[in-house]
Design an enzyme around this catalytic site. Structure first.
Site, PDB file in Angstrom:
ATOM      1  N   CYS A 104     -72.328  60.824-101.055  1.00  0.00           N
ATOM      2  CA  CYS A 104     -72.540  60.277-102.594  1.00  0.00           C
ATOM      3  C   CYS A 104     -71.225  59.210-102.223  1.00  0.00           C
ATOM      4  O   CYS A 104     -71.195  57.938-103.121  1.00  0.00           O
ATOM      5  CB  CYS A 104     -72.999  61.263-103.270  1.00  0.00           C
ATOM      6  SG  CYS A 104     -74.184  61.837-102.565  1.00  0.00           S
ATOM      7  N   ASP A 105     -70.327  60.038-101.938  1.00  0.00           N
ATOM      8  CA  ASP A 105     -68.925  59.738-102.517  1.00  0.00           C
ATOM      9  C   ASP A 105     -67.975  59.207-101.926  1.00  0.00           C
ATOM     10  O   ASP A 105     -66.790  58.185-102.010  1.00  0.00           O
ATOM     11  CB  ASP A 105     -68.797  61.023-103.240  1.00  0.00           C
ATOM     12  CG  ASP A 105     -69.353  61.580-104.546  1.00  0.00           C
ATOM     13  OD1 ASP A 105     -69.450  60.402-105.189  1.00  0.00           O
ATOM     14  OD2 ASP A 105     -69.320  62.771-104.945  1.00  0.00           O
ATOM     15  N   CYS A 113     -70.552  66.056-101.867  1.00  0.00           N
ATOM     16  CA  CYS A 113     -71.084  64.961-101.390  1.00  0.00           C
ATOM     17  C   CYS A 113     -71.050  63.563-100.344  1.00  0.00           C
ATOM     18  O   CYS A 113     -70.768  62.747-101.062  1.00  0.00           O
ATOM     19  CB  CYS A 113     -72.264  64.715-102.196  1.00  0.00           C
ATOM     20  SG  CYS A 113     -73.814  63.514-101.113  1.00  0.00           S
TER      21      CYS A 113
END
Ligand code: NAP
Length: 312
Positions: A139-140, A136
């Site tokens: 997200c990261d 992701c």
């Protein structure tokens, strides 16, 4: 023991398909219950920006779009419940659905459980998830400011996410197992022209290296078989998805790739059970197509309830 709560329509999943189904069913006064599952909003909730959902010419952030879907469904009477189905029994009517917290019976069910990112299944991958291995970018990505990172895959997802990751990373190396990309021409052009993106074609990652954090990967050049180590701080894997159908095996017919088999009206093999979105679609995987399938499934559920005289 308390008896299970009964509903005319239970929707499993709260991505675009489940939420659109909830909106349509709520507007028909079905008071549907939507079990969100572990990820409210599905994959779009972790998408940075959606540029191809009509009505948003400037693009719209994934979480914002999902919130609007949710707000609209709730406004008309859909009830979202933060819970996950753990077992279903479609062999009796009403259908029975057990969750982590309780049990429901339902006259109709719409399965909209979506799909999950595939893993490479190589040494080091599981051990280093969250420590430099990610599925992701939204997200990261921010953990990799100024670093050199790698994206695995050659499809639309890989290129789109690689382009997104250039916001943070010093460089993004796309590793693809063939010498031709699968992604569409527009994304290919954008990626090829981007100064931070480079390509390693005909190459596979055979191992992810590092003790507590990713430090590098082992690469194999496919035509020659030559192996080498390549230092890298992060590995983002976008090699496709598999449908979340474990709960339904043995009850719903799946196609040869494991997706729920539906006819063009979203009917599964069991009358009264419908499926919508990526759990039943390996081809389009778009917010608009999933939402469209969800709306169609809800309309079919309404017809089913009318035909079986569960509705006045
Ligand atoms: P995909 O099109 O199936 O592409 C997966 C990529 O990963 C392919 O390049 C494949 O290689 C590679 N791959 C698969 N298994 C692998 C393995 N074990 N090791 C190494 N590489 C592997 O998946 P996707 O990119 O997630 O896209 C899925 C669908 O969603 C497509 O229809 C796509 O058009 C759509 N989508 C659209 C957008 C958009 O419109 N903006 C964005 C994202 C996704 P091969 O090419 O050799 O098979």
């Amino acid at each position: 023991m308390t008896s299970p709560e009964h509903t005319q329509l239970l929707i499993l999943g709260a991505g675009p398909a489940g939420l659109a189904a909830g909106l349509y069913a709520a507007r028909a006064d079905l008071a549907p219950i939507i079990l969100t599952g572990p990820e409210l909003g599905g994959q779009v909730a972790i998408t940075y920006i959606v540029e191809n959902y009509p009505g948003f010419p400037e693009g719209v952030e994934g979480p914002n779009l999902v919130n609007r879907f949710k707000e609209q469904a709730e406004k008309f009477g859909a009830r979202l419940v933060l819970d996950t189905a753990t077992a279903v029994d479609f062999s009796q009517r009403p259908f029975r659905i057990r969750t982590t917290k309780t049990e429901y019976t339902a006259d109709t069910v719409i399965v909209a459980t979506g799909a999950t990112a595939k893993q490479l299944e190589i040494p080091g991958e599981d051990e280093l998830i969250g420590m430099g291995v990610s599925y992701c970018a939204t997200c990261d990505g921010h953990f990799f400011k100024g670093m050199d990172i790698m994206v695995v895959g050659g499809g639309d997802s890989a290129l789109e996410e690689a382009l997104f990751l250039t916001r943070y990373a010093n460089s993004v190396t796309i590793v693809h197992r063939r010498n031709r990309l699968r992604a569409g021409p527009l994304l290919q052009k954008r990626a090829r022209e981007h100064p931070k993106i480079r390509f390693l074609m005909d190459t596979v990652v055979t191992e992810i290296l590092g003790e507590d954090m990713v430090e590098g990967v082992r690469l194999r050049h496919v035509p020659t078989g030559e192996e080498r180590e390549h230092p890298i701080a992060g590995v983002f894997i976008f090699i496709g998805y598999h449908p979340n159908t474990d709960l339904f095996e043995g009850q719903l017919t799946l196609d040869e790739r494991g997706y729920i088999a539906v006819d063009k009206h979203m009917h599964t093999n069991i009358p009264g059970v419908f499926a919508a979105g990526e759990v039943a679609d390996s081809r389009y995987r778009q917010v608009i197509t999933s939402a469209g399938m969800g709306a169609a499934a809800a309309m079919e559920a309404i017809h089913f309830l009318e035909d079986t005289e569960k509705l006045p």
